[in-house]
Design an enzyme around this catalytic site. Sequence first.
Site, PDB file in Angstrom:
ATOM      1  N   CYS A  78       0.814  -1.189   0.019  1.00  0.00           N
ATOM      2  CA  CYS A  78       0.082  -0.147  -0.047  1.00  0.00           C
ATOM      3  C   CYS A  78       0.916   1.353  -0.055  1.00  0.00           C
ATOM      4  O   CYS A  78       1.727   1.460   0.924  1.00  0.00           O
ATOM      5  CB  CYS A  78      -0.933  -0.148   1.185  1.00  0.00           C
ATOM      6  SG  CYS A  78      -1.965   1.527   1.330  1.00  0.00           S
ATOM      7  N   CYS A 210      -5.098   6.391  -3.314  1.00  0.00           N
ATOM      8  CA  CYS A 210      -4.394   5.109  -3.262  1.00  0.00           C
ATOM      9  C   CYS A 210      -3.169   4.998  -3.949  1.00  0.00           C
ATOM     10  O   CYS A 210      -3.026   5.385  -4.936  1.00  0.00           O
ATOM     11  CB  CYS A 210      -5.544   4.011  -4.192  1.00  0.00           C
ATOM     12  SG  CYS A 210      -4.552   2.312  -4.361  1.00  0.00           S
TER      13      CYS A 210
END
Length: 263
Positions: A78, A210
């Site tokens: 991530c 993101c």
Amino acid sequence: MSISFHKLVGAGNDFIFINENQLSNIPDLSLFAAKICNRNFGVGADGLVVIKGVSTEGNHSHFSWEFFNNDGSFAEMCGNAARCAVVYSKIVNGSETCIFETAIGIINGQVTPEGSTVTWEISNPVLEKKSITLDYNKSFDGWYIDTGVPHFVILDEPQGSTNGRDCLNIQTHPEFGKRNTNVTLLTRKSSQAHPTKSFERGVREFTLACGTGVIAASAVLKELTGENQHSLQAPGGKLSVEFHDEKTVSLTGPAELTFIGTF
């Protein structure tokens, strides 16, 4: 049992950070992640980061992590959480730079005046064009790319034409197998930051930012323009991506501590 945590946010993407020493009596970290990340009955976050094996040397720190999505599923990487990990390391260890290990490999991080920057190697990201047709006869053309986690990038879609229901069905389409995919929407702009947003696995909705999705969007822009640097505007903030060579990419953007608490 009380568990101390730090809550950090990177461009609207929020994460809970806990040292592994706090979790020695937790038998199932996946179930725990889903519980603490729940926005109604827990702390609330897009993901949980478990920090392991911290060591420091001068102004530098080393550690590894495990990352869990909001629903408790494991994720390989991530990008925004990685930037938050750099800030977390500075807060807890006093280090401006760090090296940490993830499921996709080694990440280098640094806190800079421009924001927190993370750099990592991705295995020669290959863009593959795909066309997806859903059961209710909507079709989507896009670029499939793995930036540590998989993304299906839809370029220049008419505003609002790709909704959450569409993204969920694309995400779980048989074309992407058991791993599924994130879905990233990208709009090209001539002289501004390129708007983008991602519908993420493990959250199953659009998030405010993101990091791996921004990198996937940048990889598409690189393929189309040949340029190695891009500025992208996620709903939660502006992020910058630079491809340094065929494998190494850096992601720069805001990351900050929001609060420290006990669960």
